[in-house]
Design a protein around this motif. Structure first.
Motif, PDB file in Angstrom:
ATOM      1  N   LEU A  86     -13.045  20.788 -28.000  1.00 51.26           N
ATOM      2  CA  LEU A  86     -14.496  20.787 -28.168  1.00 51.26           C
ATOM      3  C   LEU A  86     -14.921  20.054 -29.431  1.00 51.26           C
ATOM      4  CD1 LEU A  86     -15.170  24.369 -26.896  1.00 51.26           C
ATOM      5  CD2 LEU A  86     -16.310  22.321 -26.040  1.00 51.26           C
ATOM      6  N   LYS A  87     -16.080  19.427 -29.338  1.00 53.13           N
ATOM      7  CA  LYS A  87     -16.643  18.654 -30.443  1.00 53.13           C
ATOM      8  C   LYS A  87     -18.014  19.210 -30.801  1.00 53.13           C
ATOM      9  CE  LYS A  87     -14.558  14.461 -28.485  1.00 53.13           C
ATOM     10  NZ  LYS A  87     -14.836  13.085 -27.980  1.00 53.13           N
ATOM     11  N   PRO A  88     -18.472  18.999 -32.020  1.00 61.35           N
ATOM     12  CA  PRO A  88     -19.820  19.473 -32.380  1.00 61.35           C
ATOM     13  C   PRO A  88     -20.895  18.954 -31.430  1.00 61.35           C
ATOM     14  CG  PRO A  88     -18.618  18.885 -34.350  1.00 61.35           C
ATOM     15  CD  PRO A  88     -17.753  18.478 -33.196  1.00 61.35           C
ATOM     16  N   GLU A  89     -20.723  17.774 -30.898  1.00 65.49           N
ATOM     17  CA  GLU A  89     -21.718  17.213 -29.982  1.00 65.49           C
ATOM     18  C   GLU A  89     -21.729  17.893 -28.618  1.00 65.49           C
ATOM     19  OE1 GLU A  89     -19.422  15.511 -31.758  1.00 65.49           O
ATOM     20  OE2 GLU A  89     -18.638  13.797 -30.600  1.00 65.49           O
ATOM     21  N   ASP A  90     -20.775  18.789 -28.378  1.00 67.19           N
ATOM     22  CA  ASP A  90     -20.794  19.584 -27.150  1.00 67.19           C
ATOM     23  C   ASP A  90     -21.718  20.798 -27.282  1.00 67.19           C
ATOM     24  OD1 ASP A  90     -17.278  18.981 -26.878  1.00 67.19           O
ATOM     25  OD2 ASP A  90     -18.882  18.011 -25.711  1.00 67.19           O
ATOM     26  N   THR A  91     -22.240  21.035 -28.463  1.00 69.76           N
ATOM     27  CA  THR A  91     -23.140  22.160 -28.680  1.00 69.76           C
ATOM     28  C   THR A  91     -24.383  22.035 -27.817  1.00 69.76           C
ATOM     29  OG1 THR A  91     -22.384  22.524 -30.943  1.00 69.76           O
ATOM     30  CG2 THR A  91     -24.592  23.319 -30.386  1.00 69.76           C
ATOM     31  N   ALA A  92     -24.643  23.069 -27.033  1.00 76.66           N
ATOM     32  CA  ALA A  92     -25.776  23.041 -26.104  1.00 76.66           C
ATOM     33  C   ALA A  92     -25.831  24.369 -25.367  1.00 76.66           C
ATOM     34  CB  ALA A  92     -25.620  21.900 -25.088  1.00 76.66           C
ATOM     35  N   VAL A  93     -26.913  24.554 -24.633  1.00 77.37           N
ATOM     36  CA  VAL A  93     -26.967  25.632 -23.652  1.00 77.37           C
ATOM     37  C   VAL A  93     -26.410  25.057 -22.350  1.00 77.37           C
ATOM     38  CG1 VAL A  93     -28.424  27.212 -22.351  1.00 77.37           C
ATOM     39  CG2 VAL A  93     -28.964  26.694 -24.748  1.00 77.37           C
ATOM     40  N   TYR A  94     -25.453  25.757 -21.780  1.00 72.35           N
ATOM     41  CA  TYR A  94     -24.806  25.300 -20.563  1.00 72.35           C
ATOM     42  C   TYR A  94     -25.346  26.093 -19.370  1.00 72.35           C
ATOM     43  CZ  TYR A  94     -21.529  22.391 -23.090  1.00 72.35           C
ATOM     44  OH  TYR A  94     -20.977  21.391 -23.871  1.00 72.35           O
ATOM     45  N   TYR A  95     -25.706  25.357 -18.331  1.00 72.34           N
ATOM     46  CA  TYR A  95     -26.276  25.943 -17.130  1.00 72.34           C
ATOM     47  C   TYR A  95     -25.407  25.621 -15.922  1.00 72.34           C
ATOM     48  CZ  TYR A  95     -30.589  26.103 -19.882  1.00 72.34           C
ATOM     49  OH  TYR A  95     -31.531  26.347 -20.855  1.00 72.34           O
ATOM     50  N   CYS A  96     -25.268  26.582 -15.021  1.00 77.72           N
ATOM     51  CA  CYS A  96     -24.666  26.242 -13.739  1.00 77.72           C
ATOM     52  C   CYS A  96     -25.773  26.144 -12.693  1.00 77.72           C
ATOM     53  CB  CYS A  96     -23.597  27.238 -13.318  1.00 77.72           C
ATOM     54  SG  CYS A  96     -24.177  28.873 -12.909  1.00 77.72           S
ATOM     55  N   ALA A  97     -25.470  25.401 -11.653  1.00 78.49           N
ATOM     56  CA  ALA A  97     -26.457  25.124 -10.617  1.00 78.49           C
ATOM     57  C   ALA A  97     -25.760  25.043  -9.268  1.00 78.49           C
ATOM     58  CB  ALA A  97     -27.176  23.816 -10.912  1.00 78.49           C
ATOM     59  N   ALA A  98     -26.526  25.284  -8.207  1.00 74.79           N
ATOM     60  CA  ALA A  98     -25.964  25.287  -6.858  1.00 74.79           C
ATOM     61  C   ALA A  98     -26.893  24.592  -5.882  1.00 74.79           C
ATOM     62  CB  ALA A  98     -25.713  26.721  -6.396  1.00 74.79           C
ATOM     63  N   ASP A  99     -26.299  23.921  -4.914  1.00 77.28           N
ATOM     64  CA  ASP A  99     -27.076  23.318  -3.831  1.00 77.28           C
ATOM     65  C   ASP A  99     -26.123  22.967  -2.684  1.00 77.28           C
ATOM     66  OD1 ASP A  99     -30.198  21.965  -4.224  1.00 77.28           O
ATOM     67  OD2 ASP A  99     -29.081  21.684  -2.354  1.00 77.28           O
ATOM     68  N   ARG A 100     -26.690  22.510  -1.587  1.00 75.22           N
ATOM     69  CA  ARG A 100     -25.874  22.251  -0.391  1.00 75.22           C
ATOM     70  C   ARG A 100     -24.939  21.060  -0.573  1.00 75.22           C
ATOM     71  NH1 ARG A 100     -27.165  25.031   4.096  1.00 75.22           N
ATOM     72  NH2 ARG A 100     -29.092  26.239   4.065  1.00 75.22           N
ATOM     73  N   THR A 101     -25.382  20.079  -1.353  1.00 74.52           N
ATOM     74  CA  THR A 101     -24.555  18.889  -1.558  1.00 74.52           C
ATOM     75  C   THR A 101     -24.334  18.669  -3.046  1.00 74.52           C
ATOM     76  OG1 THR A 101     -26.512  17.471  -1.531  1.00 74.52           O
ATOM     77  CG2 THR A 101     -25.338  17.766   0.550  1.00 74.52           C
ATOM     78  N   VAL A 102     -23.209  18.086  -3.387  1.00 71.30           N
ATOM     79  CA  VAL A 102     -22.871  17.847  -4.789  1.00 71.30           C
ATOM     80  C   VAL A 102     -23.721  16.693  -5.322  1.00 71.30           C
ATOM     81  CG1 VAL A 102     -21.015  16.197  -4.362  1.00 71.30           C
ATOM     82  CG2 VAL A 102     -20.931  17.678  -6.376  1.00 71.30           C
ATOM     83  N   ALA A 103     -24.093  16.801  -6.588  1.00 68.84           N
ATOM     84  CA  ALA A 103     -24.911  15.774  -7.217  1.00 68.84           C
ATOM     85  C   ALA A 103     -24.651  15.773  -8.715  1.00 68.84           C
ATOM     86  CB  ALA A 103     -26.389  16.028  -6.928  1.00 68.84           C
ATOM     87  N   ASP A 104     -25.036  14.681  -9.361  1.00 73.85           N
ATOM     88  CA  ASP A 104     -24.874  14.597 -10.812  1.00 73.85           C
ATOM     89  C   ASP A 104     -26.218  14.439 -11.507  1.00 73.85           C
ATOM     90  OD1 ASP A 104     -23.767  11.104 -11.035  1.00 73.85           O
ATOM     91  OD2 ASP A 104     -25.527  12.033 -10.118  1.00 73.85           O
ATOM     92  N   ILE A 105     -27.283  14.881 -10.845  1.00 68.44           N
ATOM     93  CA  ILE A 105     -28.602  14.831 -11.456  1.00 68.44           C
ATOM     94  C   ILE A 105     -29.271  16.194 -11.337  1.00 68.44           C
ATOM     95  CG2 ILE A 105     -28.951  12.355 -11.109  1.00 68.44           C
ATOM     96  CD1 ILE A 105     -30.602  13.046  -8.628  1.00 68.44           C
ATOM     97  N   VAL A 106     -30.171  16.482 -12.265  1.00 63.90           N
ATOM     98  CA  VAL A 106     -30.856  17.774 -12.285  1.00 63.90           C
ATOM     99  C   VAL A 106     -31.597  18.022 -10.982  1.00 63.90           C
ATOM    100  CG1 VAL A 106     -32.695  19.083 -13.408  1.00 63.90           C
ATOM    101  CG2 VAL A 106     -31.037  17.819 -14.798  1.00 63.90           C
ATOM    102  N   LYS A 107     -32.255  16.987 -10.458  1.00 64.86           N
ATOM    103  CA  LYS A 107     -33.053  17.136  -9.237  1.00 64.86           C
ATOM    104  C   LYS A 107     -32.195  17.437  -8.014  1.00 64.86           C
ATOM    105  CE  LYS A 107     -36.890  14.167 -10.663  1.00 64.86           C
ATOM    106  NZ  LYS A 107     -37.673  12.942 -10.347  1.00 64.86           N
ATOM    107  N   GLY A 108     -30.902  17.300  -8.162  1.00 63.35           N
ATOM    108  CA  GLY A 108     -30.025  17.542  -7.022  1.00 63.35           C
ATOM    109  C   GLY A 108     -29.734  19.007  -6.754  1.00 63.35           C
ATOM    110  N   TYR A 109     -30.256  19.887  -7.601  1.00 68.55           N
ATOM    111  CA  TYR A 109     -29.950  21.307  -7.475  1.00 68.55           C
ATOM    112  C   TYR A 109     -31.223  22.150  -7.443  1.00 68.55           C
ATOM    113  CZ  TYR A 109     -25.208  19.897  -8.502  1.00 68.55           C
ATOM    114  OH  TYR A 109     -23.971  19.280  -8.452  1.00 68.55           O
TER     115      TYR A 109
END
Length: 122
Positions: A86-109
């Motif tokens: 882990l690096k300091p730049e990994d600092t964040a709030v981490y969220y999990c998300a679910a949807d019918r198809t896999v995606a790499d964008i926020v709108k995909g879930y």
């Protein structure tokens, strides 16, 4: 709708590891792809990793490739994010998300958890 609950966040020194978990409840009978995103202060929410329902395909952001691993246990309705080096730049709030198809964008879930804080000190 599926309810998602993240856990496993915390404070860790640079170079350390954490494992996040995301437990799903509700519409867990559906074959849902799962993703992890993160949001640092003052920044937009960004994609971290995703996995298909069967776990056969995984996707990663360039910034975490080789350090983070996403996996899932469908018998437990849980998805994990193992974070190493882990690096300091990994600092964040981490969220999990679910949807019918896999995606790499926020709108995909459609369904999101409340998030868990990860803080990496230098």
């Amino acid at each position: 709708q599926v309810q998602l609950s993240e856990s496993g966040g915390g404070l860790v020194q640079a170079g350390g590891s954490l494992r996040l978990s995301c437990a799903a409840s509700g519409r867990t009978g559906s074959r849902l792809a799962m993703g992890w995103f993160r949001e640092a202060p003052g920044k937009e929410r960004e994609f971290v990793a995703a996995v298909t329902w069967g776990g056969g395909s995984t996707y990663y952001a360039n910034s975490v490739t080789g350090r983070f691993t996403i996996s899932r246990d469908n018998a437990k309705n849980t998805v994990y994010l193992q974070m190493n080096s882990l690096k300091p730049e990994d600092t964040a709030v981490y969220y999990c998300a679910a949807d019918r198809t896999v995606a790499d964008i926020v709108k995909g879930y459609d369904d999101w958890g409340q998030g868990t804080q990860v803080t990496v000190s230098s």
